[in-house]
Each structure stands twice: as C-alpha cells, then as structure tokens.
Write a protein that holds these residues in place. Structure first.
Motif, PDB file in Angstrom:
ATOM      1  N   SER A  25     107.764 -28.626 -48.280  1.00 47.03           N
ATOM      2  CA  SER A  25     108.339 -28.259 -46.899  1.00 47.03           C
ATOM      3  C   SER A  25     109.751 -28.115 -46.635  1.00 47.03           C
ATOM      4  O   SER A  25     110.102 -27.651 -45.756  1.00 47.03           O
ATOM      5  N   ASN A  34      97.400 -24.707 -43.604  1.00 52.29           N
ATOM      6  CA  ASN A  34      98.247 -23.526 -43.878  1.00 52.29           C
ATOM      7  C   ASN A  34      99.084 -23.971 -45.229  1.00 52.29           C
ATOM      8  O   ASN A  34     100.384 -23.612 -44.956  1.00 52.29           O
ATOM      9  N   LYS A  88     100.791 -23.490 -48.341  1.00 50.66           N
ATOM     10  CA  LYS A  88     101.341 -22.225 -49.131  1.00 50.66           C
ATOM     11  C   LYS A  88     101.390 -22.772 -50.575  1.00 50.66           C
ATOM     12  O   LYS A  88     101.689 -23.670 -50.984  1.00 50.66           O
ATOM     13  N   SER A  89     100.611 -21.980 -51.401  1.00 53.22           N
ATOM     14  CA  SER A  89     100.562 -22.072 -52.853  1.00 53.22           C
ATOM     15  C   SER A  89     101.730 -21.557 -53.480  1.00 53.22           C
ATOM     16  O   SER A  89     102.728 -20.758 -52.972  1.00 53.22           O
TER      17      SER A  89
END
Length: 268
Positions: A77, A264, A266-267
C-alpha cells in the motif's frame, strides 16, 4: 531490484539497537526496512525513526505469520510494488551486514530463484552452522528431535548441491519474490509461532517453487531456543504447530491470511 526487509520485535528493542543491523540495512540503496513492534517500546521507536526504518506499533499482540503479512500489506500500500521486488523475512535476533544483503541481491540476479535462504551461523567466527536448511519433517521427526536429539532432517550445507528432495528453510532469513509471496498468500496465520516457514516452503514446493541456498548471504543467528524448555508456552506453540503441519500437509490450505482478506488487492 529492491529488498523489502520485514522484521518483527517481541521485546527485542535492546538486541535490535545493539546489533544495529536495521540501520545499516536501511542505508543500502534500494533496501526498505519495515519493523513492526509487537510489544511497543519507545527505545525501538526512536531508533527506527532516527535511522530511516519504517516503525509500526501493534495495538494488540499477533503471531509471526500475521505480523509479517501485515508488513507485506504495508509494503503493497505504500511502496509502489515493482515486479522484481523481494520480500525478506528477517528475525530480530539475526545480525546481517550490508555486504551480505548485496551478496543476496547478486545471487538472486544471477540465479533468478524466487525463494532464497541465507547462510546462518550461531557465532561471529562462522564455526557453528545454524540448522536452517532441512528436509520436510514428519511427526516422528519432531518427536525424536526432542526426545533423542534426532538430526535426520538436517541438511549439511556442504552437501546441499547433492540434495534431490525438496527442502525448507527457516523464516529467520529467507527472501521471497514479492509476487510469489502474494501468489502463495503469505504465511498461514493459523500458525501463531513456529512451523509457518515449513508450511510456506511446502506450499511453495507444491506450487512449483524450490528453495535455493545462497552461501555468501552470511548472518549470525543469536537464537534463544525457548521452545526447547518443556511445558513452556513456546514449547506448547511449537508442538501445536508441528501437529498442525503434520496432519494438514495433505490438505494444503493457504487462504488463512490477511492478504486474502483485503478487497481490491492489486497483483504485483
């Protein structure tokens, strides 16, 4: 290539400050250090803030798996993940040098391996090896290790190139490609302490990844071995974790992680 170091302190403030490994690591280019304080101490907070180490204090105590997974989520993050990042689990009682970190990075660059274990010693003179590379255990391995000091799962590092069977490495010093750590869901948080590294390496093996060994990534492990004290809470944690792994390995479960609980995500 960036190294994201994840360290968790359990009243290890004095040791971390005296070893000074985190400050030295944070001074290395493309190395980011995240230190999570499981039992917040002002001394550790001040040390981290003065030395470019990300300090995060827990509001409640958590296990090894949950803490490192939280550090991984913090990395996702806040540090703009890149495809060649590596997430490095580093015990607070492991003393590592900037040169060892550069050796690790060079090994990864040359080998392309997704999971790399360091070369741990129990003394600064590098005379006594830490048994941090082993064959996967069975229940009898755990029992005989305590009762008879059975060392049948231990792999001599001089012989590691000849080992054909899959192996596991201690979470005290192990680097995992960040995308692979995310793919595998990080560490299983049902393991409060002990055996989460065995479980992770086993799931990695089942997913087609093998643990590699970097001989020149040398560090000293000032381990306490508290789980050797019979009937201590550490012994109970170790025993329960060993039973969990031995009885659950045929039904590998990896969804018990905060990494899977974030919406949600994200990869990398």
């Amino acid at each position: 290539m960036r190294l994201i170091i994840s360290t968790v302190s359990h009243n290890h403030s004095d040791m971390i400050v005296n070893m000074d490994s985190l400050r030295q690591a944070a001074d290395v280019a493309d190395v980011h250090v995240i230190c999570r304080d499981n039992a917040p101490q002002e001394e550790l907070k001040g040390y981290c803030q003065q030395n470019g180490v990300t300090y995060i204090a827990n509001t409640s105590k958590k296990g090894f798996s949950a803490n490192n997974n939280l550090n991984f989520l913090h990395y996702l993050s806040t540090l703009e993940p890149q495809s060649d990042d590596y997430f490095l689990l580093l015990n607070p009682d492991v003393q590592i040098t900037p040169q060892a970190l550069e050796n690790l990075r060079q090994f990864i660059g040359l080998s392309g391996k997704e999971i790399v274990a360091g070369n741990l010693y129990l003394d600064v003179d590098e005379h006594v090896e830490d048994d941090n590379i082993r064959h996967f255990p069975k229940l009898w391995s755990f029992i005989s290790a305590y009762a008879m000091n059975n060392r049948s799962t231990v792999i001599r590092k001089a012989d590691i190139r000849d080992v054909q069977s899959p192996l596991w490495a201690s979470g005290a010093l192990i680097a995992v490609k960040a995308s692979v750590y995310q793919q595998l869901g990080g560490l299983d948080e049902k393991y409060y302490m002990y055996c989460e590294d065995i479980d992770f390496c086993y799931r990695a093996h089942k997913a087609g990844y093998q643990v590699a060994f970097s001989e020149e990534t040398k560090a000293v492990h000032w381990r306490q071995r508290a789980s050797r004290k019979l009937l201590s809470r550490y012994f109970v944690w170790h025993l329960s974790s060993a039973l969990r792994f031995c009885f659950a390995r045929k039904k590998v479960r990896s969804k018990r992680s905060k990494i899977y609980q974030v919406d949600n995500l994200k990869s990398i």
